[in-house]
Design a protein around this motif. Structure first.
Motif, PDB file in Angstrom:
ATOM      1  N   GLN B  11      18.844  16.122 -34.673  1.00 19.73           N
ATOM      2  CA  GLN B  11      19.005  15.219 -33.544  1.00 19.73           C
ATOM      3  C   GLN B  11      19.079  13.794 -34.079  1.00 19.73           C
ATOM      4  N   HIS B  12      20.167  13.103 -33.679  1.00 21.92           N
ATOM      5  CA  HIS B  12      20.311  11.698 -34.043  1.00 21.92           C
ATOM      6  C   HIS B  12      20.188  10.894 -32.763  1.00 21.92           C
ATOM      7  N   VAL B  13      19.299   9.934 -32.749  1.00 20.34           N
ATOM      8  CA  VAL B  13      19.118   9.121 -31.547  1.00 20.34           C
ATOM      9  C   VAL B  13      19.132   7.654 -31.929  1.00 20.34           C
ATOM     10  N   GLN B  14      19.500   6.847 -30.935  1.00 18.79           N
ATOM     11  CA  GLN B  14      19.412   5.397 -31.107  1.00 18.79           C
ATOM     12  C   GLN B  14      17.948   5.014 -30.885  1.00 18.79           C
ATOM     13  N   GLU B  15      17.461   4.060 -31.625  1.00 18.75           N
ATOM     14  CA  GLU B  15      16.088   3.604 -31.444  1.00 18.75           C
ATOM     15  C   GLU B  15      15.881   3.216 -29.984  1.00 18.75           C
ATOM     16  N   GLY B  16      14.784   3.687 -29.412  1.00 18.59           N
ATOM     17  CA  GLY B  16      14.507   3.407 -28.010  1.00 18.59           C
ATOM     18  C   GLY B  16      14.863   4.563 -27.081  1.00 18.59           C
ATOM     19  N   GLU B  17      15.721   5.468 -27.572  1.00 23.05           N
ATOM     20  CA  GLU B  17      16.048   6.655 -26.763  1.00 23.05           C
ATOM     21  C   GLU B  17      14.931   7.679 -26.874  1.00 23.05           C
ATOM     22  N   ASP B  18      14.938   8.625 -25.940  1.00 13.18           N
ATOM     23  CA  ASP B  18      13.948   9.699 -25.965  1.00 13.18           C
ATOM     24  C   ASP B  18      14.458  10.862 -26.813  1.00 13.18           C
ATOM     25  N   PHE B  19      13.528  11.712 -27.222  1.00 13.46           N
ATOM     26  CA  PHE B  19      13.846  12.868 -28.062  1.00 13.46           C
ATOM     27  C   PHE B  19      12.994  14.053 -27.634  1.00 13.46           C
ATOM     28  N   THR B  20      13.596  15.226 -27.603  1.00 13.04           N
ATOM     29  CA  THR B  20      12.838  16.446 -27.294  1.00 13.04           C
ATOM     30  C   THR B  20      13.261  17.571 -28.228  1.00 13.04           C
ATOM     31  N   THR B  21      12.294  18.323 -28.710  1.00 12.31           N
ATOM     32  CA  THR B  21      12.550  19.537 -29.474  1.00 12.31           C
ATOM     33  C   THR B  21      11.845  20.690 -28.778  1.00 12.31           C
ATOM     34  N   TYR B  22      12.460  21.865 -28.855  1.00 16.72           N
ATOM     35  CA  TYR B  22      11.971  23.017 -28.118  1.00 16.72           C
ATOM     36  C   TYR B  22      11.710  24.201 -29.045  1.00 16.72           C
ATOM     37  N   CYS B  23      10.671  24.952 -28.722  1.00 18.09           N
ATOM     38  CA  CYS B  23      10.438  26.225 -29.394  1.00 18.09           C
ATOM     39  C   CYS B  23      10.410  27.322 -28.343  1.00 18.09           C
ATOM     40  N   ASN B  24      11.214  28.335 -28.553  1.00 18.76           N
ATOM     41  CA  ASN B  24      11.328  29.433 -27.596  1.00 18.76           C
ATOM     42  C   ASN B  24      11.048  30.749 -28.295  1.00 18.76           C
ATOM     43  N   SER B  25      10.130  31.510 -27.692  1.00 14.82           N
ATOM     44  CA  SER B  25       9.720  32.781 -28.289  1.00 14.82           C
ATOM     45  C   SER B  25      10.201  33.962 -27.455  1.00 14.82           C
ATOM     46  N   SER B  26      10.466  35.058 -28.126  1.00 13.51           N
ATOM     47  CA  SER B  26      10.858  36.284 -27.418  1.00 13.51           C
ATOM     48  C   SER B  26       9.634  37.008 -26.849  1.00 13.51           C
ATOM     49  N   PHE B  63       3.318  16.932 -25.401  1.00 13.77           N
ATOM     50  CA  PHE B  63       3.442  18.328 -25.815  1.00 13.77           C
ATOM     51  C   PHE B  63       3.210  19.212 -24.604  1.00 13.77           C
ATOM     52  N   GLN B  64       4.053  20.246 -24.459  1.00 12.22           N
ATOM     53  CA  GLN B  64       3.898  21.164 -23.333  1.00 12.22           C
ATOM     54  C   GLN B  64       3.929  22.600 -23.825  1.00 12.22           C
ATOM     55  N   PHE B  65       3.164  23.441 -23.156  1.00 10.22           N
ATOM     56  CA  PHE B  65       3.172  24.883 -23.390  1.00 10.22           C
ATOM     57  C   PHE B  65       3.565  25.530 -22.067  1.00 10.22           C
ATOM     58  N   GLY B  66       4.569  26.372 -22.099  1.00 10.68           N
ATOM     59  CA  GLY B  66       5.093  26.940 -20.873  1.00 10.68           C
ATOM     60  C   GLY B  66       4.113  27.828 -20.132  1.00 10.68           C
ATOM     61  N   GLU B  67       4.371  28.023 -18.861  1.00  9.60           N
ATOM     62  CA  GLU B  67       3.485  28.842 -18.028  1.00  9.60           C
ATOM     63  C   GLU B  67       3.383  30.266 -18.556  1.00  9.60           C
ATOM     64  N   ALA B  68       4.489  30.785 -19.071  1.00 13.10           N
ATOM     65  CA  ALA B  68       4.494  32.150 -19.597  1.00 13.10           C
ATOM     66  C   ALA B  68       4.066  32.196 -21.060  1.00 13.10           C
ATOM     67  N   LYS B  69       3.756  31.043 -21.640  1.00 10.22           N
ATOM     68  CA  LYS B  69       3.354  30.934 -23.043  1.00 10.22           C
ATOM     69  C   LYS B  69       4.426  31.514 -23.968  1.00 10.22           C
ATOM     70  N   LYS B  70       5.690  31.296 -23.572  1.00 12.16           N
ATOM     71  CA  LYS B  70       6.790  31.744 -24.427  1.00 12.16           C
ATOM     72  C   LYS B  70       7.597  30.574 -24.958  1.00 12.16           C
ATOM     73  N   SER B  72       7.586  26.057 -25.785  1.00  9.26           N
ATOM     74  CA  SER B  72       6.843  24.824 -25.949  1.00  9.26           C
ATOM     75  C   SER B  72       7.817  23.710 -26.257  1.00  9.26           C
ATOM     76  N   SER B  73       7.412  22.502 -25.948  1.00  8.81           N
ATOM     77  CA  SER B  73       8.276  21.363 -26.247  1.00  8.81           C
ATOM     78  C   SER B  73       7.455  20.178 -26.728  1.00  8.81           C
ATOM     79  N   LEU B  74       8.131  19.352 -27.518  1.00  9.68           N
ATOM     80  CA  LEU B  74       7.569  18.076 -27.965  1.00  9.68           C
ATOM     81  C   LEU B  74       8.554  17.000 -27.536  1.00  9.68           C
ATOM     82  N   HIS B  75       8.084  16.055 -26.777  1.00 11.30           N
ATOM     83  CA  HIS B  75       8.927  14.981 -26.270  1.00 11.30           C
ATOM     84  C   HIS B  75       8.406  13.648 -26.801  1.00 11.30           C
ATOM     85  N   ILE B  76       9.315  12.851 -27.331  1.00 11.39           N
ATOM     86  CA  ILE B  76       8.950  11.510 -27.797  1.00 11.39           C
ATOM     87  C   ILE B  76       9.672  10.492 -26.908  1.00 11.39           C
ATOM     88  N   THR B  77       8.917   9.611 -26.324  1.00 11.72           N
ATOM     89  CA  THR B  77       9.475   8.562 -25.468  1.00 11.72           C
ATOM     90  C   THR B  77       9.772   7.330 -26.316  1.00 11.72           C
TER      91      THR B  77
END
Lengths: 114, 111
Positions: B11-26, B63-70, B72-77
Motif C-alpha cells: 500500500q502506497h499512501v500520501q502522507e496524511g491519508e488513512d491506511f487499513t490492512t486486513y487479515c481474513n481467516s477461513s 485495531f478490530q476483531f470481527g464478531e465471528a473472530k474470523k 481483523s483489521s488495523l487502521h492508521i489515521t
C-alpha cells in the motif's frame, strides 16, 4: 538492557559449512522461538522451545537443530549450509506458552550462503 | 488447515491519508496479534485481540476483531512517514506455542 539479543548480526559463509547463531533473553520468559524470514519478508516458524517441550516445524530440514543450554538461551545450529538457507533468522521469546503477551524479537541475523 | 490471508500486500499512501490492512481467516481464531516491522528492523508487538467484536486504539492506530473472530483489521489515521514498515497479523492455534504470521502488508508513505 532487557532484551532478546542474538549474535552475530551478519554471517557470510560458504556452502557446506556448519554455523551457529546464538540467542539470549533476559526477560525471564519461559518460551523461545526461531523464525526464518525470506526475501519476500515471509516469517516462518522453525522451532519453539520451553523447558519442557521442543516443537519442530515439520518443514524444517534436519540440518537445523536448536540447542538450549538453559531457559535463557536458544541457539540455532545449521549443518551443511545450502544457498537456500540465506535469509534473516529471528530469535524471539514470550511469557507463557501461548504468547498472549506478545513475542519479543531479537534484531535478527542475516545469513548469506555463497 | 487454518489459513489466514492478509491484504493488501502493498500500500502506497500520501502522507496524511488513512491506511487499513486486513487479515481474513477461513476458520475461527482464538486470538490475533499485530506486529510492525520497520525496514531493516525486527517485528515489534503492537497489540493482541481476544474478544469477539473487540476494538482497541493506540493513538492513531485502531485495531478490530470481527464478531465471528474470523477477521481483523488495523487502521492508521492520517499516516506519517514514521508509519512506514510492514504490518503483520499473527495467530496461534488452540494449545499451540507457535504464532503463525500473515504475509504482511508493506506500507509506504509519500511525504
Amino acid at each position: 538492557d532487557t532484551a532478546v539479543s542474538q549474535t552475530p548480526k551478519y554471517l557470510v559463509t560458504q556452502m557446506g559449512n556448519d554455523k551457529s547463531i546464538k540467542c539470549e533473553q533476559n526477560l525471564g520468559h519461559d518460551t523461545m522461538y526461531w523464525y526464518k524470514q525470506d526475501s519476500k519478508k515471509f516469517l516462518k516458524i522453525m522451532f519453539s522451545y520451553n523447558n519442557k517441550e521442543l516443537i519442530i516445524n515439520e518443514t524444517v530440514p534436519n540440518r537445523f537443530s536448536p540447542k538450549s543450554p538453559d531457559k535463557a538461551h536458544l541457539n540455532l545450529h545449521i549443518n551443511s549450509l545450502e544457498l537456500g538457507d540465506s535469509a534473516v533468522y529471528f530469535c524471539a521469546s514470550s511469557q507463557g506458552g501461548d504468547g498472549i503477551y506478545g513475542y519479543t524479537f531479537g534484531s535478527g541475523t542475516r545469513l548469506t550462503v555463497v | 488447515g487454518q489459513q489466514v490471508m492478509q491484504i493488501p500486500q502493498y500500500q502506497h499512501v500520501q502522507e496524511g491519508e488513512d491506511f487499513t490492512t486486513y487479515c481474513n481467516s477461513s476458520t475461527t481464531l482464538s486470538n490475533i496479534q499485530w506486529y510492525k516491522q520497520r525496514p531493516g528492523g525486527h517485528p515489534v508487538f503492537l497489540i493482541q485481540l481476544v474478544k469477539s467484536g473487540e476494538v482497541k486504539k493506540q493513538k492513531r492506530l485502531t485495531f478490530q476483531f470481527g464478531e465471528a473472530k474470523k477477521n481483523s483489521s488495523l487502521h492508521i489515521t492520517a499516516t506519517q512517514t514514521t508509519d512506514v514498515g510492514t504490518y503483520f497479523c499473527a495467530y496461534s492455534g488452540a494449545g499451540s506455542y507457535q504464532l503463525t504470521f500473515g504475509k504482511g502488508t508493506k506500507l509506504s508513505v509519500i511525504p
